[in-house]
Design a protein around this motif. Structure first.
Motif, mmCIF file in Angstrom:
data_model
loop_
_atom_site.group_PDB
_atom_site.id
_atom_site.type_symbol
_atom_site.label_atom_id
_atom_site.label_comp_id
_atom_site.label_asym_id
_atom_site.label_seq_id
_atom_site.Cartn_x
_atom_site.Cartn_y
_atom_site.Cartn_z
ATOM 1 N N VAL A 96 56.951 44.959 61.402
ATOM 2 C CA VAL A 96 56.843 43.917 62.438
ATOM 3 C C VAL A 96 57.842 44.237 63.554
ATOM 4 O O VAL A 96 58.838 44.912 63.314
ATOM 5 C CB VAL A 96 57.125 42.496 61.863
ATOM 6 C CG1 VAL A 96 56.266 42.208 60.653
ATOM 7 C CG2 VAL A 96 58.583 42.311 61.496
ATOM 8 N N PRO A 97 57.603 43.756 64.755
ATOM 9 C CA PRO A 97 58.538 44.040 65.856
ATOM 10 C C PRO A 97 59.785 43.153 65.798
ATOM 11 O O PRO A 97 59.734 42.035 65.280
ATOM 12 C CB PRO A 97 57.719 43.733 67.110
ATOM 13 C CG PRO A 97 56.711 42.736 66.659
ATOM 14 C CD PRO A 97 56.426 42.990 65.206
ATOM 15 N N ALA A 98 60.876 43.654 66.369
ATOM 16 C CA ALA A 98 62.155 42.928 66.317
ATOM 17 C C ALA A 98 62.175 41.718 67.234
ATOM 18 O O ALA A 98 63.026 40.846 67.079
ATOM 19 C CB ALA A 98 63.297 43.875 66.683
ATOM 20 N N LEU A 99 61.269 41.668 68.204
ATOM 21 C CA LEU A 99 61.219 40.493 69.062
ATOM 22 C C LEU A 99 60.009 39.656 68.681
ATOM 23 O O LEU A 99 58.860 40.038 68.945
ATOM 24 C CB LEU A 99 61.118 40.885 70.543
ATOM 25 C CG LEU A 99 60.946 39.687 71.496
ATOM 26 C CD1 LEU A 99 62.108 38.713 71.394
ATOM 27 C CD2 LEU A 99 60.784 40.145 72.928
ATOM 28 N N SER A 100 60.266 38.540 68.037
ATOM 29 C CA SER A 100 59.203 37.590 67.703
ATOM 30 C C SER A 100 59.849 36.297 67.231
ATOM 31 O O SER A 100 61.073 36.184 67.164
ATOM 32 C CB SER A 100 58.280 38.139 66.610
ATOM 33 O OG SER A 100 57.167 37.275 66.443
ATOM 34 N N ALA A 142 50.747 47.465 55.909
ATOM 35 C CA ALA A 142 50.182 46.915 57.153
ATOM 36 C C ALA A 142 51.182 47.019 58.295
ATOM 37 O O ALA A 142 52.394 47.114 58.069
ATOM 38 C CB ALA A 142 49.801 45.448 56.942
ATOM 39 N N ILE A 143 50.632 46.995 59.517
ATOM 40 C CA ILE A 143 51.456 46.804 60.715
ATOM 41 C C ILE A 143 51.045 45.461 61.307
ATOM 42 O O ILE A 143 49.865 45.102 61.286
ATOM 43 C CB ILE A 143 51.273 47.956 61.728
ATOM 44 C CG1 ILE A 143 49.789 48.306 61.896
ATOM 45 C CG2 ILE A 143 52.074 49.181 61.302
ATOM 46 C CD1 ILE A 143 49.524 49.341 62.962
ATOM 47 N N PHE A 144 52.046 44.746 61.825
ATOM 48 C CA PHE A 144 51.807 43.361 62.257
ATOM 49 C C PHE A 144 52.397 43.179 63.661
ATOM 50 O O PHE A 144 53.392 42.481 63.846
ATOM 51 C CB PHE A 144 52.485 42.434 61.236
ATOM 52 C CG PHE A 144 52.039 40.988 61.292
ATOM 53 C CD1 PHE A 144 50.813 40.599 61.811
ATOM 54 C CD2 PHE A 144 52.875 39.999 60.774
ATOM 55 C CE1 PHE A 144 50.428 39.277 61.841
ATOM 56 C CE2 PHE A 144 52.498 38.660 60.790
ATOM 57 C CZ PHE A 144 51.274 38.307 61.324
ATOM 58 N N LEU A 169 45.786 47.116 60.286
ATOM 59 C CA LEU A 169 46.316 46.470 61.492
ATOM 60 C C LEU A 169 45.989 44.974 61.432
ATOM 61 O O LEU A 169 44.824 44.581 61.315
ATOM 62 C CB LEU A 169 45.671 47.114 62.732
ATOM 63 C CG LEU A 169 45.904 46.416 64.077
ATOM 64 C CD1 LEU A 169 47.388 46.319 64.419
ATOM 65 C CD2 LEU A 169 45.159 47.173 65.192
ATOM 66 N N VAL A 170 47.047 44.165 61.505
ATOM 67 C CA VAL A 170 46.902 42.707 61.538
ATOM 68 C C VAL A 170 47.587 42.247 62.821
ATOM 69 O O VAL A 170 48.680 42.710 63.133
ATOM 70 C CB VAL A 170 47.589 42.055 60.314
ATOM 71 C CG1 VAL A 170 47.359 40.553 60.301
ATOM 72 C CG2 VAL A 170 47.079 42.677 59.018
ATOM 73 N N GLU A 171 46.958 41.346 63.580
ATOM 74 C CA GLU A 171 47.546 40.920 64.854
ATOM 75 C C GLU A 171 48.221 39.556 64.733
ATOM 76 O O GLU A 171 47.592 38.601 64.270
ATOM 77 C CB GLU A 171 46.456 40.791 65.926
ATOM 78 C CG GLU A 171 45.750 42.071 66.288
ATOM 79 C CD GLU A 171 44.588 41.782 67.237
ATOM 80 O OE1 GLU A 171 43.439 41.992 66.820
ATOM 81 O OE2 GLU A 171 44.832 41.309 68.362
ATOM 82 N N ASP A 172 49.466 39.478 65.184
ATOM 83 C CA ASP A 172 50.076 38.164 65.390
ATOM 84 C C ASP A 172 49.758 37.779 66.834
ATOM 85 O O ASP A 172 50.467 38.155 67.777
ATOM 86 C CB ASP A 172 51.591 38.193 65.137
ATOM 87 C CG ASP A 172 52.211 36.809 65.319
ATOM 88 O OD1 ASP A 172 51.589 35.969 65.993
ATOM 89 O OD2 ASP A 172 53.324 36.576 64.804
ATOM 90 N N ASP A 188 40.683 40.916 68.531
ATOM 91 C CA ASP A 188 39.501 41.788 68.432
ATOM 92 C C ASP A 188 39.857 43.150 67.829
ATOM 93 O O ASP A 188 38.978 43.975 67.618
ATOM 94 C CB ASP A 188 38.954 41.975 69.858
ATOM 95 C CG ASP A 188 37.572 42.580 69.891
ATOM 96 O OD1 ASP A 188 36.933 42.639 68.827
ATOM 97 O OD2 ASP A 188 37.132 42.994 70.973
ATOM 98 N N PHE A 189 41.135 43.397 67.579
ATOM 99 C CA PHE A 189 41.573 44.754 67.253
ATOM 100 C C PHE A 189 41.912 44.945 65.772
ATOM 101 O O PHE A 189 41.705 46.013 65.218
ATOM 102 C CB PHE A 189 42.799 45.129 68.103
ATOM 103 C CG PHE A 189 42.568 44.998 69.586
ATOM 104 C CD1 PHE A 189 42.075 46.053 70.326
ATOM 105 C CD2 PHE A 189 42.827 43.798 70.234
ATOM 106 C CE1 PHE A 189 41.844 45.935 71.685
ATOM 107 C CE2 PHE A 189 42.607 43.661 71.604
ATOM 108 C CZ PHE A 189 42.112 44.724 72.331
ATOM 109 N N GLY A 190 42.468 43.903 65.150
ATOM 110 C CA GLY A 190 42.925 44.039 63.770
ATOM 111 C C GLY A 190 41.835 43.681 62.774
ATOM 112 O O GLY A 190 40.787 43.136 63.141
#
Ligand SMILES: Cc1ncc(COP(=O)(O)O)c(C=O)c1O
Length: 448
Positions: A96-100, A142-144, A169-172, A188-190
């Motif tokens: 997951v990204p560090a900014l969320s 997974a990548i989120f 790929l899972v989208e937040d 539409d991507f994950g």
């Protein structure tokens, strides 16, 4: 010190640039919203799986062109459901990204999986796929990525990354309802995606969330999770609910009245998004080129939902040699005095959160021994630290861009230009009167 011909700063007793009566508060609740909620209370409240919840899912699918939607009680629940429905299981790792918002990593922990934090890009503030590649292990499931501030992250790179490393790929997309990249909508991507209906979102019911997917089995998995492990179906008159629990799950259901509010607000979403985009464009046009200020970067062929807008400041341009966070704090202080509702969204990378610095990921329980936390490591995620130290946010709740007038934006531009006028900036950065914005509750560690 240089003198200024610009109007006196509000922090020095001058007239604020923004007329506070001009600011519109979010969310906007119309008579139609009230009627929809009242009607749900009168006719649909008896069942959490009532017609408003069903129709909300269908209308969401029609808007986003998704096949399935599971309506849940929050974006956090939607994140949890999206991860479970994408196959994340106990012991897996999820990048997951560090900014969320913390929900992104909490949802991973709710799967009994381990969040692995990657740095962000300095231009779009979304996941840096180069840094993420460094973190892949044989446990990565997974990548989120997060569509931070309502800007769709680089999904082309995300999909290549997922294929190369054999991960899902899972989208937040909690901040990004209606945002598009290359004509494709967030979600539409994950394999699955999570949306939030919380208050500070471009589409809101104050509470609620939606997990979306095109995959039938993922849809079924999310339904089990959100419905206490039951395969719930609408009951015809005279039918009895089976109460048949097939798998562990949670009660993540949304009420009929919340769903009714969401449906009513959805009718105005396009108008709100259009207004927010116009307002952001007006700010970017009016502020482009000011030394020391960088307006948000929107990659070509991206249309954001504008959850917030992040403006970077470059303290070196003002000769500031102290900590960049104090420089941006002083700017926020002066802007707020002008009536420009500048703020911060997230004070530190997710990796600094105590919840991620314990040796175990257990929730607090009575009598829990207070084991020492791993220290905050500022060398991790240097770009996220830099971005959070050297920026401010505009357009946060309750002053979201989606309801502000042209006049308010003109006044914002005036107020920001006034503060960034060189003689004024020198005065702001030297002022003894400056009071840091109070953080509630105070963060125990010195995060400077
Ligand atoms: C990026 C992100 N993920 C998840 C969430 C969680 O949504 P909610 O507050 O509806 O639980 C939010 C919302 O605040 C968010 O901004």
């Amino acid at each position: 010190m240089a003198t200024s011909s610009a109007p006196i700063l509000a922090v020095d007793g001058g007239r604020p640039a923004v007329d506070r009566d001009e600011l519109r508060r979010w969310p906007e609740i119309t008579k139609a919203d009230v009627a929809a909620v009242v009607s749900a209370l009168e006719t649909d409240i008896g069942s959490a799986a009532g017609k408003n919840v069903t129709l909300l899912g269908e209308e969401f699918c029609a808007y986003t062109s998704r096949k399935y939607a599971v309506v849940v009680s929050s974006g956090t629940a939607a994140c949890h459901a999206a991860l479970i429905a994408a196959g994340v299981r106990s012991g897996d790792e999820v990048i997951v990204p560090a900014l969320s918002f913390q929900a992104t990593f909490l949802a991973v922990q709710q799967c009994d999986a381990r969040p692995i934090i990657a740095d962000i890009r300095p231009d779009t503030f979304t996941m840096d796929w180069g840094d993420a590649a460094r973190l892949v292990s044989e446990r990565t499931r997974a990548i989120f990525p997060v569509h931070a501030h309502g800007l769709v992250a680089d999904m082309d790179a995300a999909q290549k990354f997922a294929t190369r490393h054999g991960v899902v790929l899972v989208e937040d997309a909690c901040q990004a309802m209606g945002a598009t990249a290359h004509g494709r909508m967030a979600g539409d991507f994950g394999v699955t995606a999570a949306f939030s209906l919380a208050r500070a979102k471009p589409w809101t019911a104050v509470v609620g969330g939606i997990m979306s997917t095109d995959d039938t089995d993922s849809y079924q998995a999310a339904r089990y999770l959100a419905n206490l492990g039951e395969r719930r179906q609408p009951l015809a008159p005279g039918d009895l609910r089976a109460y048949w629990c097939e798998y562990p799950g949670f009660n993540y259901r949304l009420s009929a009245s919340d769903a009714a509010l969401a449906r009513s607000q959805l009718k105005r979403l396009d108008a709100y998004l259009a207004r927010a985009r116009e307002n952001l464009a007006a700010l970017c046009d009016g502020l482009d080129g000011i030394p020391g200020l960088v307006v948000p970067h929107i990659p070509s062929d991206h249309v954001p939902s504008v959850a917030y807008a992040r403006f970077m400041v470059d303290p070196a341009v003002f000769g500031w040699t102290g900590h960049p966070r104090e420089c941006s704090d002083r700017i926020i202080w002066a802007l707020r005095a002008e009536g420009v509702m500048a703020s911060r969204w997230q004070l530190n990378p997710l990796s600094a959160m105590p919840a991620l610095r314990r040796s175990t990921a257990e929730p607090y329980y009575p009598g829990m021994p207070q084991a020492p936390l791993r220290p905050v490591d500022r060398t991790l995620h240097p770009v996220t630290w830099h971005v959070l130290d050297s920026s401010f946010i505009l357009g946060e709740e309750p002053y979201m861009f989606h309801v502000q007038t042209d006049r308010a934006m003109t006044q914002f531009v005036e107020g920001i230009r006034k503060v960034f006028e060189p003689a004024h900036m020198a005065r702001i950065l030297a002022s003894d009167d400056y009071k840091p914005v109070r953080i509630v509750p105070p963060i125990p560690e010195d995060i400077m």
